[in-house]
Design a protein around this motif. Structure first.
Motif, mmCIF file in Angstrom:
data_model
loop_
_atom_site.group_PDB
_atom_site.id
_atom_site.type_symbol
_atom_site.label_atom_id
_atom_site.label_comp_id
_atom_site.label_asym_id
_atom_site.label_seq_id
_atom_site.Cartn_x
_atom_site.Cartn_y
_atom_site.Cartn_z
ATOM 1 N N GLU A 32 1.123 -1.117 -0.049
ATOM 2 C CA GLU A 32 0.020 0.042 0.095
ATOM 3 C C GLU A 32 0.963 1.140 -0.151
ATOM 4 O O GLU A 32 1.949 1.473 0.793
ATOM 5 C CB GLU A 32 -0.912 0.117 1.352
ATOM 6 C CG GLU A 32 -1.896 -1.037 1.447
ATOM 7 C CD GLU A 32 -2.083 -0.868 2.791
ATOM 8 O OE1 GLU A 32 -2.515 -1.953 3.542
ATOM 9 O OE2 GLU A 32 -2.949 -0.041 3.355
ATOM 10 N N PHE A 34 1.311 5.376 -0.034
ATOM 11 C CA PHE A 34 0.742 6.460 0.477
ATOM 12 C C PHE A 34 1.755 8.160 0.184
ATOM 13 O O PHE A 34 2.797 7.573 0.170
ATOM 14 C CB PHE A 34 0.428 6.772 1.895
ATOM 15 C CG PHE A 34 -0.305 5.575 2.471
ATOM 16 C CD1 PHE A 34 0.351 4.510 2.552
ATOM 17 C CD2 PHE A 34 -1.621 5.778 2.562
ATOM 18 C CE1 PHE A 34 -0.625 3.355 3.313
ATOM 19 C CE2 PHE A 34 -2.542 4.785 3.326
ATOM 20 C CZ PHE A 34 -1.838 3.414 3.494
ATOM 21 N N TYR A 36 2.349 11.391 2.173
ATOM 22 C CA TYR A 36 2.329 12.287 3.307
ATOM 23 C C TYR A 36 2.814 13.792 2.967
ATOM 24 O O TYR A 36 3.936 13.740 2.326
ATOM 25 C CB TYR A 36 2.612 11.712 4.680
ATOM 26 C CG TYR A 36 1.880 10.637 5.199
ATOM 27 C CD1 TYR A 36 1.739 9.381 4.708
ATOM 28 C CD2 TYR A 36 1.011 11.063 6.332
ATOM 29 C CE1 TYR A 36 0.906 8.351 5.203
ATOM 30 C CE2 TYR A 36 0.070 10.024 6.612
ATOM 31 C CZ TYR A 36 0.054 8.916 6.353
ATOM 32 O OH TYR A 36 -0.711 7.718 7.032
ATOM 33 N N LEU A 46 -1.808 12.889 5.810
ATOM 34 C CA LEU A 46 -1.997 12.166 4.541
ATOM 35 C C LEU A 46 -2.417 13.214 3.486
ATOM 36 O O LEU A 46 -3.441 13.927 3.650
ATOM 37 C CB LEU A 46 -2.972 10.944 4.912
ATOM 38 C CG LEU A 46 -3.476 10.200 3.595
ATOM 39 C CD1 LEU A 46 -2.285 9.373 3.340
ATOM 40 C CD2 LEU A 46 -4.520 9.433 3.933
ATOM 41 N N ARG A 49 -3.872 8.430 -1.104
ATOM 42 C CA ARG A 49 -3.228 6.688 -1.224
ATOM 43 C C ARG A 49 -3.669 6.168 -2.392
ATOM 44 O O ARG A 49 -4.579 6.472 -3.178
ATOM 45 C CB ARG A 49 -4.056 6.042 0.156
ATOM 46 C CG ARG A 49 -5.503 6.159 -0.081
ATOM 47 C CD ARG A 49 -6.568 5.632 1.160
ATOM 48 N NE ARG A 49 -6.725 6.992 1.692
ATOM 49 C CZ ARG A 49 -7.124 7.105 3.081
ATOM 50 N NH1 ARG A 49 -7.387 5.783 3.811
ATOM 51 N NH2 ARG A 49 -7.462 7.979 3.593
ATOM 52 N N MET B 100 -5.687 -2.839 5.730
ATOM 53 C CA MET B 100 -5.541 -2.315 4.337
ATOM 54 C C MET B 100 -6.080 -0.620 4.443
ATOM 55 O O MET B 100 -6.960 -0.310 5.191
ATOM 56 C CB MET B 100 -6.468 -2.638 3.316
ATOM 57 C CG MET B 100 -5.998 -4.334 2.822
ATOM 58 S SD MET B 100 -4.478 -4.013 1.953
ATOM 59 C CE MET B 100 -5.109 -3.368 0.274
ATOM 60 N N ASN B 101 -5.334 0.188 3.634
ATOM 61 C CA ASN B 101 -5.853 1.294 3.582
ATOM 62 C C ASN B 101 -5.801 2.342 4.858
ATOM 63 O O ASN B 101 -6.765 2.965 5.105
ATOM 64 C CB ASN B 101 -7.143 1.640 2.807
ATOM 65 C CG ASN B 101 -7.465 2.721 2.191
ATOM 66 O OD1 ASN B 101 -6.576 3.590 1.691
ATOM 67 N ND2 ASN B 101 -8.769 3.125 1.859
ATOM 68 N N GLU B 103 -5.049 5.075 7.531
ATOM 69 C CA GLU B 103 -4.466 6.258 7.707
ATOM 70 C C GLU B 103 -3.854 6.587 8.918
ATOM 71 O O GLU B 103 -4.617 6.172 9.854
ATOM 72 C CB GLU B 103 -5.379 7.592 7.246
ATOM 73 C CG GLU B 103 -4.793 8.608 7.380
ATOM 74 C CD GLU B 103 -5.943 9.877 7.253
ATOM 75 O OE1 GLU B 103 -7.083 9.700 6.619
ATOM 76 O OE2 GLU B 103 -5.553 11.242 7.143
ATOM 77 N N ALA B 104 -2.461 6.854 9.036
ATOM 78 C CA ALA B 104 -1.963 7.267 10.385
ATOM 79 C C ALA B 104 -2.244 9.000 10.537
ATOM 80 O O ALA B 104 -2.062 9.447 9.704
ATOM 81 C CB ALA B 104 -0.586 7.070 10.380
#
Lengths: 108, 115
Positions: A32, A34, A36, A46, A49, B100-101, B103-104
């Motif tokens: 996955e 992303f 940021y 974020l 994604r 999955m997917n 967000e932090a």
């Protein structure tokens, strides 16, 4: 082991010019990815994604598994896009790994 | 909703002293992360909790760093004794889960200077 590489520490463009921030990764499974962003004096947050295939603030990023890349693009940069951008990889159930970051400056 | 809270914001200590950082994650978030960010580098994961259990602490220098997350909510990160190279921003983040997917969400960070 997972690894994220952002080859450019600094990137400077003029307002209205296209911008591309590069990100390459290494991971044996299905990653996955992303992006940021950290604006001046704000917390890391974020931006987008890969799984959502969305455009945020005009930015898009496409996962290219053949080239193991996840470059961030925007056709017309704005001054408010100036920030620190981090590419990140998440292996399910495992750690979220960040690249070293690219400082984008958009000049007027 | 309230974000991830960290304290203190800044800390200056002498080498060989001890220091502790506190993090309160977003309510309901099971996963909590501590990252170390040295100037000019990306965040590096120190430890990851799932509720009150450790998922990953492979990059935590266990001879001097320790962390706990009692009751699966707040967390503290301790350094004892500190070294000059520990000067960094310590970021706490939380996420709903590790699937999955995910967000932090990050806190503002604690900037530590060791002199």
């Amino acid at each position: 082991a997972q690894r994220v590489t952002q080859p450019e520490k600094l990137l400077s463009v003029f307002k209205g010019a296209p911008v591309e921030l590069k990100c390459n990764y290494s991971y044996s499974g299905s990653p996955e990815l992303f992006w940021y962003v950290q604006y001046s004096r704000q917390r890391l947050q974020l931006l987008l994604r890969h799984i959502s295939r969305e455009s945020i603030k005009g930015f898009t990023a496409d996962l290219n598994k053949g080239e193991t890349s996840f470059h961030l693009k925007k056709p017309f940069a704005q001054e408010e896009d100036s920030a620190m951008y981090y590419c990140a990889l998440h292996a399910s159930g495992s750690r979220l790994t960040f690249g070293e970051g690219t400082q984008l400056t958009v000049n007027p | 909703e309230a974000g991830v809270a960290q304290s203190p914001r800044y800390k200056i200590i002498e080498k060989r002293q001890s220091v502790a950082f506190w993090c309160n994650p977003i309510s309901g978030h099971a996963t909590l992360y501590w990252y170390q960010q040295i100037l000019g580098q990306g965040p590096k994961l120190l430890i990851q909790f799932q509720n009150n259990g450790v998922v990953d602490d492979s990059q935590l220098p266990k001879d001097r760093f320790s962390a706990e997350r009692l009751k699966g909510v707040d967390s503290t990160l301790k350094i004892q004794p500190a070294k000059l190279e520990d000067s960094a921003v310590y970021l706490c983040a939380s996420s709903f889960w590790t699937g999955m997917n995910t967000e932090a969400f990050f806190g503002q960070g604690t900037r530590l200077t060791v002199v």
